[in-house]
Structures are given as C-alpha cells and as structure tokens.
Design an enzyme around this catalytic site. Structure first.
Site, PDB file in Angstrom:
ATOM      1  N   ARG A  15      -4.772  17.755  -5.627  1.00 63.20           N
ATOM      2  CA  ARG A  15      -4.502  16.517  -6.376  1.00 63.20           C
ATOM      3  C   ARG A  15      -5.544  15.443  -6.024  1.00 63.20           C
ATOM      4  O   ARG A  15      -6.399  15.096  -6.827  1.00 63.20           O
ATOM      5  CB  ARG A  15      -3.068  16.034  -6.067  1.00 63.20           C
ATOM      6  CG  ARG A  15      -2.573  14.918  -6.982  1.00 63.20           C
ATOM      7  CD  ARG A  15      -3.075  13.526  -6.632  1.00 63.20           C
ATOM      8  NE  ARG A  15      -2.755  13.095  -5.287  1.00 63.20           N
ATOM      9  CZ  ARG A  15      -3.217  11.971  -4.743  1.00 63.20           C
ATOM     10  NH1 ARG A  15      -4.037  11.178  -5.419  1.00 63.20           N
ATOM     11  NH2 ARG A  15      -2.921  11.647  -3.493  1.00 63.20           N
ATOM     12  N   ASP A  16      -5.492  14.930  -4.806  1.00 63.64           N
ATOM     13  CA  ASP A  16      -6.380  13.823  -4.441  1.00 63.64           C
ATOM     14  C   ASP A  16      -7.829  14.283  -4.486  1.00 63.64           C
ATOM     15  O   ASP A  16      -8.733  13.541  -4.878  1.00 63.64           O
ATOM     16  CB  ASP A  16      -6.024  13.335  -3.032  1.00 63.64           C
ATOM     17  CG  ASP A  16      -6.453  11.908  -2.773  1.00 63.64           C
ATOM     18  OD1 ASP A  16      -7.279  11.387  -3.533  1.00 63.64           O
ATOM     19  OD2 ASP A  16      -5.964  11.307  -1.800  1.00 63.64           O
ATOM     20  N   CYS A 239     -10.531   8.365  -4.870  1.00 66.21           N
ATOM     21  CA  CYS A 239      -9.597   7.769  -5.827  1.00 66.21           C
ATOM     22  C   CYS A 239     -10.401   7.198  -6.990  1.00 66.21           C
ATOM     23  O   CYS A 239     -11.302   6.394  -6.777  1.00 66.21           O
ATOM     24  CB  CYS A 239      -8.765   6.668  -5.180  1.00 66.21           C
ATOM     25  SG  CYS A 239      -7.690   5.841  -6.372  1.00 66.21           S
ATOM     26  N   ASN A 248     -10.718  12.633   1.082  1.00 67.46           N
ATOM     27  CA  ASN A 248      -9.816  12.608   2.240  1.00 67.46           C
ATOM     28  C   ASN A 248     -10.490  13.286   3.407  1.00 67.46           C
ATOM     29  O   ASN A 248     -11.401  14.092   3.225  1.00 67.46           O
ATOM     30  CB  ASN A 248      -8.553  13.419   1.949  1.00 67.46           C
ATOM     31  CG  ASN A 248      -7.613  12.698   1.035  1.00 67.46           C
ATOM     32  OD1 ASN A 248      -7.656  12.902  -0.159  1.00 67.46           O
ATOM     33  ND2 ASN A 248      -6.794  11.858   1.588  1.00 67.46           N
TER      34      ASN A 248
HETATM   35  P1  HMG Z   1      -0.080   2.112 -18.905  1.00 66.41           P
HETATM   36  O1  HMG Z   1      -1.254   2.201 -19.851  1.00 66.41           O
HETATM   37  O2  HMG Z   1       0.345   0.749 -18.449  1.00 66.41           O
HETATM   38  O3  HMG Z   1       1.192   2.904 -19.437  1.00 66.41           O
HETATM   39  O4  HMG Z   1      -0.426   3.008 -17.641  1.00 66.41           O
HETATM   40  P2  HMG Z   1       1.981   2.911 -20.770  1.00 66.41           P
HETATM   41  O5  HMG Z   1       3.410   3.166 -20.406  1.00 66.41           O
HETATM   42  O6  HMG Z   1       1.639   1.702 -21.616  1.00 66.41           O
HETATM   43  O7  HMG Z   1       1.415   4.231 -21.498  1.00 66.41           O
HETATM   44  C1  HMG Z   1       0.100   4.336 -22.001  1.00 66.41           C
HETATM   45  C2  HMG Z   1      -0.117   5.747 -22.539  1.00 66.41           C
HETATM   46  O8  HMG Z   1      -0.039   6.699 -21.476  1.00 66.41           O
HETATM   47  C3  HMG Z   1       0.952   6.165 -23.558  1.00 66.41           C
HETATM   48  O9  HMG Z   1       0.327   7.092 -24.421  1.00 66.41           O
HETATM   49  C4  HMG Z   1       1.953   6.912 -22.702  1.00 66.41           C
HETATM   50  O10 HMG Z   1       2.708   7.864 -23.411  1.00 66.41           O
HETATM   51  C5  HMG Z   1       1.050   7.624 -21.705  1.00 66.41           C
HETATM   52  P3  HMG Z   1      -0.176   6.644 -25.888  1.00 66.41           P
HETATM   53  O11 HMG Z   1       1.044   6.077 -26.572  1.00 66.41           O
HETATM   54  O12 HMG Z   1      -1.256   5.610 -25.648  1.00 66.41           O
HETATM   55  O13 HMG Z   1      -0.711   7.931 -26.468  1.00 66.41           O
HETATM   56  N1  HMG Z   1       1.720   7.866 -20.435  1.00 66.41           N
HETATM   57  C6  HMG Z   1       1.832   9.083 -19.876  1.00 66.41           C
HETATM   58  N2  HMG Z   1       1.403  10.298 -20.269  1.00 66.41           N
HETATM   59  C7  HMG Z   1       1.682  11.329 -19.454  1.00 66.41           C
HETATM   60  N3  HMG Z   1       2.338  11.190 -18.262  1.00 66.41           N
HETATM   61  C8  HMG Z   1       2.757   9.994 -17.844  1.00 66.41           C
HETATM   62  C9  HMG Z   1       2.504   8.873 -18.667  1.00 66.41           C
HETATM   63  N4  HMG Z   1       2.795   7.567 -18.545  1.00 66.41           N
HETATM   64  C10 HMG Z   1       2.313   6.966 -19.635  1.00 66.41           C
HETATM   65  N5  HMG Z   1       3.404   9.875 -16.689  1.00 66.41           N
HETATM   66  C11 HMG Z   1       0.291   4.418 -15.853  1.00 66.41           C
HETATM   67  C12 HMG Z   1       0.481   3.106 -16.564  1.00 66.41           C
HETATM   68  C13 HMG Z   1       1.056   4.345 -14.551  1.00 66.41           C
HETATM   69  C14 HMG Z   1       0.840   5.546 -16.740  1.00 66.41           C
HETATM   70  C15 HMG Z   1      -1.217   4.659 -15.614  1.00 66.41           C
HETATM   71  O14 HMG Z   1      -1.736   3.511 -14.997  1.00 66.41           O
HETATM   72  C16 HMG Z   1      -1.516   5.843 -14.737  1.00 66.41           C
HETATM   73  O15 HMG Z   1      -1.286   6.978 -15.144  1.00 66.41           O
HETATM   74  N6  HMG Z   1      -2.048   5.598 -13.518  1.00 66.41           N
HETATM   75  C17 HMG Z   1      -2.293   6.645 -12.563  1.00 66.41           C
HETATM   76  C18 HMG Z   1      -3.576   6.373 -11.837  1.00 66.41           C
HETATM   77  C19 HMG Z   1      -3.813   7.455 -10.820  1.00 66.41           C
HETATM   78  O16 HMG Z   1      -3.369   8.581 -10.978  1.00 66.41           O
HETATM   79  N7  HMG Z   1      -4.553   7.103  -9.759  1.00 66.41           N
HETATM   80  C20 HMG Z   1      -4.885   8.038  -8.730  1.00 66.41           C
HETATM   81  C21 HMG Z   1      -3.717   8.440  -7.907  1.00 66.41           C
HETATM   82  S1  HMG Z   1      -3.301   7.242  -6.651  1.00 66.41           S
HETATM   83  C22 HMG Z   1      -4.348   7.619  -5.339  1.00 66.41           C
HETATM   84  O17 HMG Z   1      -5.240   8.405  -5.469  1.00 66.41           O
HETATM   85  C23 HMG Z   1      -4.083   6.985  -4.012  1.00 66.41           C
HETATM   86  C24 HMG Z   1      -3.411   7.923  -3.009  1.00 66.41           C
HETATM   87  O18 HMG Z   1      -4.180   9.094  -2.817  1.00 66.41           O
HETATM   88  C25 HMG Z   1      -3.219   7.218  -1.670  1.00 66.41           C
HETATM   89  C26 HMG Z   1      -4.491   6.564  -1.164  1.00 66.41           C
HETATM   90  O19 HMG Z   1      -5.510   7.256  -0.959  1.00 66.41           O
HETATM   91  O20 HMG Z   1      -4.457   5.356  -0.996  1.00 66.41           O
HETATM   92  C27 HMG Z   1      -2.027   8.368  -3.504  1.00 66.41           C
HETATM   93 MG    MG Z   2      -5.861   9.259  -1.478  1.00 69.61          MG
END
Ligand code: HMG
Ligand code: MG
Length: 290
Positions: A15-16, A239, A248
């Site tokens: 994933r990450d 990220c 990582n």
């Molecule tokens: P948004 O644009 O505010 O959401 O995004 P929305 O509810 O307005 O939806 C927009 C579109 O996305 C819509 O589709 C939804 O259906 C779709 P459209 O009508 O435009 O065709 N949608 C989805 N589709 C599939 N699965 C879903 C989903 N939700 C909405 N679950 C949202 C808000 C949270 C969805 C977006 O910002 C997002 O997906 N963010 C994720 C970002 C991410 O994955 N970042 C990396 C992971 S975090 C990380 O790496 C840190 C970590 O490792 C720890 C560290 O290292 O610190 C964990």
């Molecule tokens: Mg991370």
C-alpha cells in the site's frame, strides 16, 4: 535500557510502497507480492487502499487484489478514508481497515480534503460501522514530527488525536513520520508526551526514511516500550500528498536491527530478500541492498 522481547512488524509495502511508485503494477503482480510477503512469516500486511482512484490511481485495483488473495495466517488490511471505502472493504470481506488522520491541518486538507475535526467525525462513523461488521480498525496519524506544508506540529495535539481515535474504537495508533524529519530526540519527546496517557502496546511507529534516520528513531522507540513497527519491503514508496517524502523504512533494515538487538520478529529474511528482488525488478528499481 530494556527492549521488548518480540516485535510485530506491519508490512505496508503493497500500500504505502506502491501508492507512490510511478510504475503502476497489474493486479496479478500485486497479489504475488502480498502472497510472497505472507510466505515470509509477516502477520499483518497492508495490501491496498479503498481511496478515490482519482486521488491515488496506483491503488485503483485494490478491490481485485483483495478478491484474489488466498486466506493465510496473515491479516490483510486496507486504508479506508470514508464510508465508500468501508463499503468496498466489506464487499471484499476485509477483516481489518485503517482510518488516517493528520496532526497538521494543512496536511489533512491536502491528503483527505477536510479538516482534522471533520476527519475525526467521519472516522467515528466509519469505525462504528466497521466494528458492527467485526472489522478491526487501526488509526494512523500523519506528520507527527513535522508537516511538509506547515512545519512544526504540537505533540499535545498528536496525543489528543490519538486519544480520539482510541476512544472511537481503533485498537492501535500508528504514528507517521510522513516526511522523515524525526530524530531520536524528537522521537523521545513525542513518545514521552503520548505515553503520559496511552499504553505503549497501543502505539506503533511508522517512519519514513527520507534522511536515513528511521532506524535510530525506531531504536529509540523500542527502548521506550513500543513493540509494533511499520515497514515496507525494499523501502518502497512515500506519500503522494507529501512532496519529497521517500519510502518507509525498509523491512530488511528493521529485521537487521531486531536481529542485532536479539528481538523476536518471526520473519524469514531469505524469503524476504527474494520477494524484495521480485518487486524491485517489476518496478524497474535497483535491487535493495542495505
Ligand atoms: P473528495 O474529492 O473530497 O471526495 O475526496 P468526494 O466525496 O467529494 O468524492 C469525489 C469523488 O471520489 C467522487 O467520484 C466519489 O464517488 C469518489 P465522482 O462523483 O467525482 O466520480 N470517491 C471514492 N471512490 C472510491 N473509493 C472511495 C471514494 N471516496 C470518494 N473511498 C477523499 C475525499 C478522502 C475520497 C480523497 O481525498 C482521497 O481518496 N484521499 C486519499 C489520499 C490518500 O490515499 N493518500 C495516501 C494515503 S495516506 C498516507 O500515505 C500516510 C500514511 O502512510 C501515514 C504516514 O506516512 O504519515 C497512512
Ligand atoms: Mg506512510
């Protein structure tokens, strides 16, 4: 100084790691990676993420990955940012999910498009529904040691977010040094604040290795009683919403540290090296060597 006798490694490479690689892999390769990691003895493997494919295209096939995974001793987990993500996890029969908050407002907006408070409201509903379905929930907090957009973060804020995530039902909080800015001294101060209120068994370290300090930070946290460490095979990834964040800490490096400290980890290093070579070749990266 005393270290834990055993450590649980949470493998986050599929994933990450893969979410930030420029090469997008097909489902079969991702499944082969996860199966290979399970075969090493790793017990928790973050195999994908049910986020918006528009935000993170590399994770678009996660539903297919989960549907093709064979049951094993390992628990396969997934990131879920909202109800839509949880629904996808339920459809794929996932047994553990993770919600992901941030200690910085700016990062929260960039990563999940809402404020910290709004995210905690959403996660409360997601966690409740997950628990109703017997799905365990882990909580992440990003940027615990610093934010790429707003710089310093307040450790008291990290503690209160961790407490909120535990109160809503997360069984463990993973502390993300998203951009690898922590030092052993920072790790010591951060954990001292958190351990005032939270048992070490409920905390995990998730250190990105941007400046090569992750292993020193992990050693510091082990000395303070932490016994769960996140890592990524071959040190893959980063990220997508933290520019410049490198991968990582490599699982291989964590295992070398645990072996040096005589701490049990249950991972077969030879098998890990093989799967590490496999994924590096698929990604066109140089094979990982420490
Ligand atoms: P948004 O644009 O505010 O959401 O995004 P929305 O509810 O307005 O939806 C927009 C579109 O996305 C819509 O589709 C939804 O259906 C779709 P459209 O009508 O435009 O065709 N949608 C989805 N589709 C599939 N699965 C879903 C989903 N939700 C909405 N679950 C949202 C808000 C949270 C969805 C977006 O910002 C997002 O997906 N963010 C994720 C970002 C991410 O994955 N970042 C990396 C992971 S975090 C990380 O790496 C840190 C970590 O490792 C720890 C560290 O290292 O610190 C964990
Ligand atoms: Mg991370």
């Amino acid at each position: 100084m005393s270290y834990p006798s055993a450590v649980k490694i949470v493998e986050v490479g599929p994933r990450d790691g893969l979410q930030n690689e420029s090469v997008s892999l097909d489902v079969a390769t991702k499944v082969q990676l996860v199966h290979g990691l399970a075969d090493t003895g790793l017990t928790i493997i973050e195999a994908g993420s049910f986020v918006s494919p528009k935000w993170v295209p590399q994770m678009a096939g996660s539903d297919d990955v989960f549907n093709q995974l064979s049951p094993s001793h390992a628990t396969y987990t997934a990131l879920t940012p909202n109800m839509r993500g949880l629904e996808r996890a339920i459809e794929c029969n996932v047994k553990e999910i993770a919600v992901f908050a941030a200690a910085s407002e700016a990062f929260s907006q960039k990563n999940i498009n809402c404020s910290i408070d709004e995210s905690l409201e959403k996660f409360k509903a997601v966690t409740q529904k997950a628990l109703d379905h017997n799905i365990a929930v882990r909580g992440y907090i990003s940027c615990v040691a610093g934010c790429p957009y707003q710089g310093e973060v307040d450790y008291k804020n990290v503690r209160s977010i961790a407490q909120s995530l535990l109160d809503m039902g997360c069984y463990e909080i993973s502390l993300g040094d998203t951009i690898g800015v922590a030092t052993p001294a920072v790790t010591e101060r951060l954990l001292s604040e958190l351990l005032k209120a939270i048992e070490p068994s409920k905390l995990a370290m998730h250190m990105h290795d941007t400046y090569g300090r992750a292993i020193d930070n992990i050693k510091q946290s082990l000395a303070m009683g932490i016994s769960t460490i996140d890592s990524s095979v071959a040190g893959l990834g980063g990220c997508p919403y933290a520019k410049g964040a490198s991968g990582n800490v490599a699982t291989e490096k964590v295992i070398a540290l645990l072996d040096e400290l005589d701490i049990v980890h249950g991972v077969d290093l030879q098998k890990l090296t093989q799967i590490s070579q496999f994924i590096c070749e698929k990604l066109g990266r140089p094979v990982f060597t420490d």
